[in-house]
Scaffold this motif. Structure first.
Motif, mmCIF file in Angstrom:
data_model
loop_
_atom_site.group_PDB
_atom_site.id
_atom_site.type_symbol
_atom_site.label_atom_id
_atom_site.label_comp_id
_atom_site.label_asym_id
_atom_site.label_seq_id
_atom_site.Cartn_x
_atom_site.Cartn_y
_atom_site.Cartn_z
ATOM 1 N N ASN A 26 -6.995 1.457 0.262
ATOM 2 C CA ASN A 26 -6.547 0.064 0.167
ATOM 3 C C ASN A 26 -7.386 -0.707 -0.836
ATOM 4 O O ASN A 26 -6.842 -1.459 -1.656
ATOM 5 C CB ASN A 26 -6.634 -0.633 1.538
ATOM 6 N N ASN A 27 -8.707 -0.524 -0.774
ATOM 7 C CA ASN A 27 -9.582 -1.204 -1.727
ATOM 8 C C ASN A 27 -9.280 -0.766 -3.164
ATOM 9 O O ASN A 27 -9.255 -1.581 -4.084
ATOM 10 C CB ASN A 27 -11.048 -0.940 -1.393
ATOM 11 N N ASN A 28 -9.067 0.540 -3.341
ATOM 12 C CA ASN A 28 -8.725 1.052 -4.677
ATOM 13 C C ASN A 28 -7.403 0.472 -5.161
ATOM 14 O O ASN A 28 -7.275 0.092 -6.328
ATOM 15 C CB ASN A 28 -8.663 2.577 -4.675
ATOM 16 N N VAL A 29 -6.412 0.420 -4.269
ATOM 17 C CA VAL A 29 -5.096 -0.128 -4.636
ATOM 18 C C VAL A 29 -5.248 -1.605 -4.998
ATOM 19 O O VAL A 29 -4.674 -2.079 -5.986
ATOM 20 C CB VAL A 29 -4.075 0.071 -3.488
ATOM 21 N N ILE A 30 -6.034 -2.345 -4.235
ATOM 22 C CA ILE A 30 -6.250 -3.768 -4.529
ATOM 23 C C ILE A 30 -6.928 -3.938 -5.883
ATOM 24 O O ILE A 30 -6.520 -4.760 -6.714
ATOM 25 C CB ILE A 30 -7.065 -4.434 -3.393
ATOM 26 N N ARG A 31 -7.982 -3.154 -6.127
ATOM 27 C CA ARG A 31 -8.680 -3.234 -7.414
ATOM 28 C C ARG A 31 -7.749 -2.875 -8.573
ATOM 29 O O ARG A 31 -7.723 -3.546 -9.596
ATOM 30 C CB ARG A 31 -9.896 -2.307 -7.407
ATOM 31 N N LEU A 32 -6.967 -1.803 -8.386
ATOM 32 C CA LEU A 32 -6.048 -1.392 -9.448
ATOM 33 C C LEU A 32 -4.957 -2.433 -9.673
ATOM 34 O O LEU A 32 -4.538 -2.673 -10.816
ATOM 35 C CB LEU A 32 -5.442 -0.027 -9.122
ATOM 36 N N THR A 33 -4.502 -3.050 -8.600
ATOM 37 C CA THR A 33 -3.496 -4.102 -8.732
ATOM 38 C C THR A 33 -4.077 -5.286 -9.497
ATOM 39 O O THR A 33 -3.417 -5.855 -10.385
ATOM 40 C CB THR A 33 -3.009 -4.554 -7.340
ATOM 41 N N GLU A 37 -2.761 -6.615 -13.065
ATOM 42 C CA GLU A 37 -2.376 -8.010 -13.306
ATOM 43 C C GLU A 37 -3.170 -8.582 -14.481
ATOM 44 O O GLU A 37 -2.624 -9.299 -15.322
ATOM 45 C CB GLU A 37 -2.602 -8.847 -12.047
ATOM 46 N N TYR A 38 -4.462 -8.247 -14.536
ATOM 47 C CA TYR A 38 -5.291 -8.731 -15.650
ATOM 48 C C TYR A 38 -4.776 -8.162 -16.975
ATOM 49 O O TYR A 38 -4.635 -8.889 -17.965
ATOM 50 C CB TYR A 38 -6.757 -8.332 -15.432
ATOM 51 N N TYR A 39 -4.475 -6.862 -16.993
ATOM 52 C CA TYR A 39 -3.975 -6.240 -18.223
ATOM 53 C C TYR A 39 -2.638 -6.836 -18.630
ATOM 54 O O TYR A 39 -2.371 -7.031 -19.828
ATOM 55 C CB TYR A 39 -3.865 -4.724 -18.068
#
Length: 129
Positions: A26-33, A37-39
């Motif tokens: 979940n933390n990885n998915v949140i960070r990747l999301t 979004e930033y990209y």
């Protein structure tokens, strides 16, 4: 029964391990999301910057084209002026040659007249004597 407790403890450990792994996922998915979004926002900003640069480049190309046209016109005018000066010089040279020819004719007539006048004076002087 100790075997069943051991089995329960093992299942509990597995569940705890699965919960930890799910939390990490979940933390990885949140960070990747968040990164995604930033990209995406960065891609939109980059697109906007590229469009502005493209507009500036097109404006500069237009200015350069105008400058080339003005330079070409200036060169054309300079060539036209040079050929006009050359033609004027040639015309003046022809006119000068004609005037020199007329001057030479007038000078030769003056010399003849001076010679004739001197001859007439000699005749008059000889008649007086």
């Amino acid at each position: 029964m100790p075997d069943s407790e051991t089995y329960g403890v093992r299942v509990e450990k597995k569940l705890d391990q699965l919960r930890l792994e799910m939390g990490e996922l979940n933390n990885n998915v949140i960070r990747l999301t968040e990164r995604n979004e930033y990209y995406q926002s960065q891609a939109v900003a980059n697109r906007r910057d590229i469009d502005l640069l493209q507009a500036d480049m097109n404006q500069a190309k237009g200015g350069l084209t105008f400058a080339k046209a003005m330079g070409g016109s200036a060169i054309g005018l300079l060539i036209a002026f040079g050929s006009w000066v050359f033609q004027s010089n040639t015309g003046l040279a022809k006119e000068n040659a004609g005037l020199n020819q007329k001057l030479a004719i007038i000078e030769s007539k003056q010399i003849r007249m001076d010679t004739d006048l001197a001859a007439m004076r000699n005749q008059i002087d000889q008649q007086k004597k």
